[in-house]
Design a protein around this motif. Structure first.
Motif, short mmCIF file in Angstrom:
data_model
loop_
_atom_site.label_atom_id
_atom_site.label_comp_id
_atom_site.label_asym_id
_atom_site.label_seq_id
_atom_site.Cartn_x
_atom_site.Cartn_y
_atom_site.Cartn_z
N ALA A 40 0.83 -1.21 0.00
CA ALA A 40 0.00 0.00 0.00
C ALA A 40 0.87 1.25 0.00
O ALA A 40 0.61 2.20 -0.75
N GLU A 41 1.90 1.25 0.83
CA GLU A 41 2.80 2.41 0.91
C GLU A 41 3.56 2.61 -0.39
O GLU A 41 3.80 3.74 -0.82
N GLY A 42 3.90 1.50 -1.05
CA GLY A 42 4.66 1.60 -2.30
C GLY A 42 3.81 1.79 -3.53
O GLY A 42 4.33 1.92 -4.64
N GLY A 43 2.48 1.82 -3.36
CA GLY A 43 1.59 2.04 -4.50
C GLY A 43 1.51 0.87 -5.46
O GLY A 43 1.23 1.06 -6.64
N THR A 44 1.73 -0.36 -4.95
CA THR A 44 1.74 -1.53 -5.84
C THR A 44 0.58 -2.49 -5.58
O THR A 44 0.61 -3.63 -6.04
N LEU A 45 -0.43 -2.05 -4.85
CA LEU A 45 -1.60 -2.90 -4.65
C LEU A 45 -2.35 -3.09 -5.97
O LEU A 45 -2.37 -2.19 -6.81
N PRO A 46 -2.96 -4.25 -6.18
CA PRO A 46 -3.83 -4.40 -7.35
C PRO A 46 -4.97 -3.39 -7.29
O PRO A 46 -5.39 -2.97 -6.19
N THR A 47 -5.46 -2.98 -8.44
CA THR A 47 -6.58 -2.03 -8.46
C THR A 47 -7.77 -2.60 -7.70
O THR A 47 -8.45 -1.88 -6.96
N LEU A 48 -8.04 -3.87 -7.87
CA LEU A 48 -9.12 -4.57 -7.16
C LEU A 48 -8.52 -5.73 -6.38
O LEU A 48 -7.79 -6.55 -6.94
N TYR A 49 -8.79 -5.77 -5.07
CA TYR A 49 -8.31 -6.87 -4.25
C TYR A 49 -9.35 -7.18 -3.18
O TYR A 49 -10.36 -6.48 -3.05
N VAL A 50 -9.13 -8.26 -2.44
CA VAL A 50 -10.10 -8.72 -1.46
C VAL A 50 -9.47 -8.75 -0.08
O VAL A 50 -8.32 -9.17 0.07
N VAL A 51 -10.20 -8.28 0.93
CA VAL A 51 -9.70 -8.28 2.31
C VAL A 51 -10.70 -8.99 3.23
O VAL A 51 -11.91 -8.94 2.99
N PRO A 52 -10.23 -9.63 4.28
CA PRO A 52 -11.14 -10.26 5.25
C PRO A 52 -11.90 -9.22 6.06
O PRO A 52 -11.49 -8.06 6.17
N TYR A 53 -13.00 -9.65 6.65
CA TYR A 53 -13.81 -8.76 7.49
C TYR A 53 -12.97 -8.05 8.55
O TYR A 53 -13.22 -6.90 8.88
N THR A 54 -11.99 -8.77 9.09
CA THR A 54 -11.26 -8.28 10.26
C THR A 54 -10.30 -7.13 9.95
O THR A 54 -9.80 -6.50 10.88
N GLU A 55 -10.04 -6.85 8.68
CA GLU A 55 -8.97 -5.92 8.35
C GLU A 55 -9.44 -4.54 7.91
O GLU A 55 -8.62 -3.63 7.75
N THR A 56 -10.74 -4.35 7.72
CA THR A 56 -11.20 -3.11 7.07
C THR A 56 -10.90 -1.86 7.88
O THR A 56 -10.40 -0.87 7.33
N GLN A 57 -11.23 -1.87 9.16
CA GLN A 57 -11.03 -0.66 9.96
C GLN A 57 -9.55 -0.33 10.12
O GLN A 57 -9.17 0.85 10.21
N LYS A 58 -8.69 -1.34 10.14
CA LYS A 58 -7.25 -1.08 10.19
C LYS A 58 -6.80 -0.35 8.94
O LYS A 58 -6.01 0.59 8.99
N ILE A 59 -7.31 -0.81 7.78
CA ILE A 59 -6.92 -0.21 6.51
C ILE A 59 -7.41 1.24 6.43
O ILE A 59 -6.68 2.14 6.00
N ILE A 60 -8.65 1.46 6.87
CA ILE A 60 -9.19 2.83 6.86
C ILE A 60 -8.37 3.73 7.77
O ILE A 60 -8.02 4.86 7.41
N LYS A 61 -8.05 3.23 8.97
CA LYS A 61 -7.29 4.01 9.94
C LYS A 61 -5.91 4.39 9.42
O LYS A 61 -5.39 5.48 9.69
N CYS A 62 -5.30 3.49 8.64
CA CYS A 62 -3.98 3.76 8.08
C CYS A 62 -4.02 4.67 6.85
O CYS A 62 -2.97 5.07 6.34
N GLY A 63 -5.22 4.97 6.37
CA GLY A 63 -5.36 5.87 5.23
C GLY A 63 -5.21 5.21 3.88
O GLY A 63 -5.02 5.91 2.86
N TYR A 64 -5.33 3.88 3.83
CA TYR A 64 -5.17 3.18 2.56
C TYR A 64 -6.50 2.76 1.95
O TYR A 64 -6.53 2.09 0.91
N GLY A 65 -7.60 3.12 2.57
CA GLY A 65 -8.90 2.84 1.99
C GLY A 65 -9.24 3.85 0.92
O GLY A 65 -8.88 5.03 1.01
N LYS A 66 -9.93 3.41 -0.12
CA LYS A 66 -10.34 4.30 -1.21
C LYS A 66 -11.81 4.63 -1.06
O LYS A 66 -12.65 3.73 -0.96
N ASP A 67 -12.15 5.89 -1.04
CA ASP A 67 -13.54 6.32 -0.91
C ASP A 67 -14.29 5.95 -2.20
O ASP A 67 -14.02 6.48 -3.27
N ILE A 68 -15.25 5.00 -2.08
CA ILE A 68 -16.03 4.57 -3.25
C ILE A 68 -17.52 4.86 -3.02
O ILE A 68 -18.38 4.23 -3.63
N THR A 69 -17.80 5.81 -2.13
CA THR A 69 -19.19 6.12 -1.78
C THR A 69 -20.01 6.49 -3.02
O THR A 69 -21.14 6.01 -3.19
#
Length: 316
Positions: A40-69
């Motif tokens: 995520a920091e290096g900008g090499t994440l796939p455009t579309l990827y899958v995460v488990p239920y347990t990881e979402t709030q961690k990702i949002i808190k770290c600023g790596y979530g993409k606003d898709i509202t």
């Protein structure tokens, strides 16, 4: 995994034929907490990827979530997301993920062995144990009647702890307690000891577990398929593995709720959310939504039935 690769190749070809202006490039990276942050920091994440239920709030808190509202509303999903998911995928009225798949742990039964021990009703449905105490009685009767393991649990590659969690919860175990939002291990408790004793008794008092203690997932599936074990705890994904990989007839599979414990009657749920890379462009986000709709649509049912029905995306 040649069957999954072939299935994915067919889906991508069909999608690009329908949307010739969109090009799909595969990425075999799968979510891993040890590698996620650096990608995520290096900008090499796939455009579309899958995460488990347990990881979402961690990702949002770290600023790596993409606003898709905007896209969630544009594609008509917003009003159909239940509160459980909305609380998990959003923060501050912004949505960062989209529900992809869900599962709940239940009780799996090999109906052939259940039948041999007299635990099959005239209509073909199993007489499933409703409590963990009844599970002991049923497992013991199956072992005595058939000589096979009445109950089995996979134990290697973290699966032992995964399964133990469900049993321990039903005995009243709390694994984590929070003090001022700080987590603290709490499983050094009489409730957890009783859950461990339960498993020990299955093995050494009632002799219903297999002789081997180290059981891999593959060995676990083989034993269920080859009528060497009658019952286990698992989620619904086990069905596709048993039928498509090991050739077990679906007519020999029985499913029921997790039995109730001495302190609770709960199960473990989980699943995955689709996520978009934080550096995705508006055009890429729109392509992601088009692909997700295409991939999960009824139009793809025939293609998926040809292979192993693996609905999890890796990365694109």
């Amino acid at each position: 995994k040649p069957a999954q690769y072939e299935s994915m190749t067919k889906r991508v070809a069909a999608f690009e034929k329908q949307y010739p202006n969109i090009k799909i490039t595969g990425d075999q990276w799968e979510f891993n907490p040890q590698t996620y942050m650096e990608k995520a920091e290096g900008g090499t994440l796939p455009t579309l990827y899958v995460v488990p239920y347990t990881e979402t709030q961690k990702i949002i808190k770290c600023g790596y979530g993409k606003d898709i509202t905007q896209e969630v509303k544009q594609y008509g999903y917003y009003d159909h997301i239940i509160d459980f998911h909305m609380n998990n995928i959003s923060k501050g009225n912004k949505i960062y993920f989209l529900p992809s798949s869900s599962y709940a742990m239940g009780l799996f039964m090999n109906l052939d062995l259940m039948d041999r021990a007299g635990y099959l009703q005239p209509d073909g449905t199993p007489i499933a144990p409703k409590t963990f105490h009844e599970l002991i009685e049923t497992a013991e009767a199956i072992t005595k009647e058939t000589g096979k393991a009445g109950f089995i649990l996979p134990t290697t590659n973290n699966l032992g702890g995964f399964f133990f969690t469900v049993i321990a919860w039903n005995f009243g175990t709390k694994f984590i307690e929070y003090n001022d939002e700080k987590p603290k291990a709490a499983f050094d408790s009489p409730e957890c000891v009783r859950a461990l004793q339960y498993i020990k008794d299955l093995k050494w008092v009632y002799h219903t577990l297999p002789e081997e203690a180290l059981i891999s997932y593959d060995d676990f599936l083989k034993r269920l398929t080859e009528n060497d074990a009658a019952m286990t705890l698992f989620n619904n994904s086990i069905i596709s593995d048993l039928t498509n990989i090991y050739g077990m007839s679906k007519d020999l599979i029985g499913l029921a709720s997790v039995p109730a414990g001495s302190a609770a009657h709960v199960t473990l749920i989980g699943g995955a959310y689709c996520a978009v890379a934080p550096n995705a462009t508006p055009e890429q986000i729109d392509a992601v939504f088009k692909y997700m709709e295409f991939d999960y649509s009824e139009n793809q049912e025939a293609l998926q039935q040809e292979n192993d029905n693996d609905n999890y995306l890796s990365g694109l």
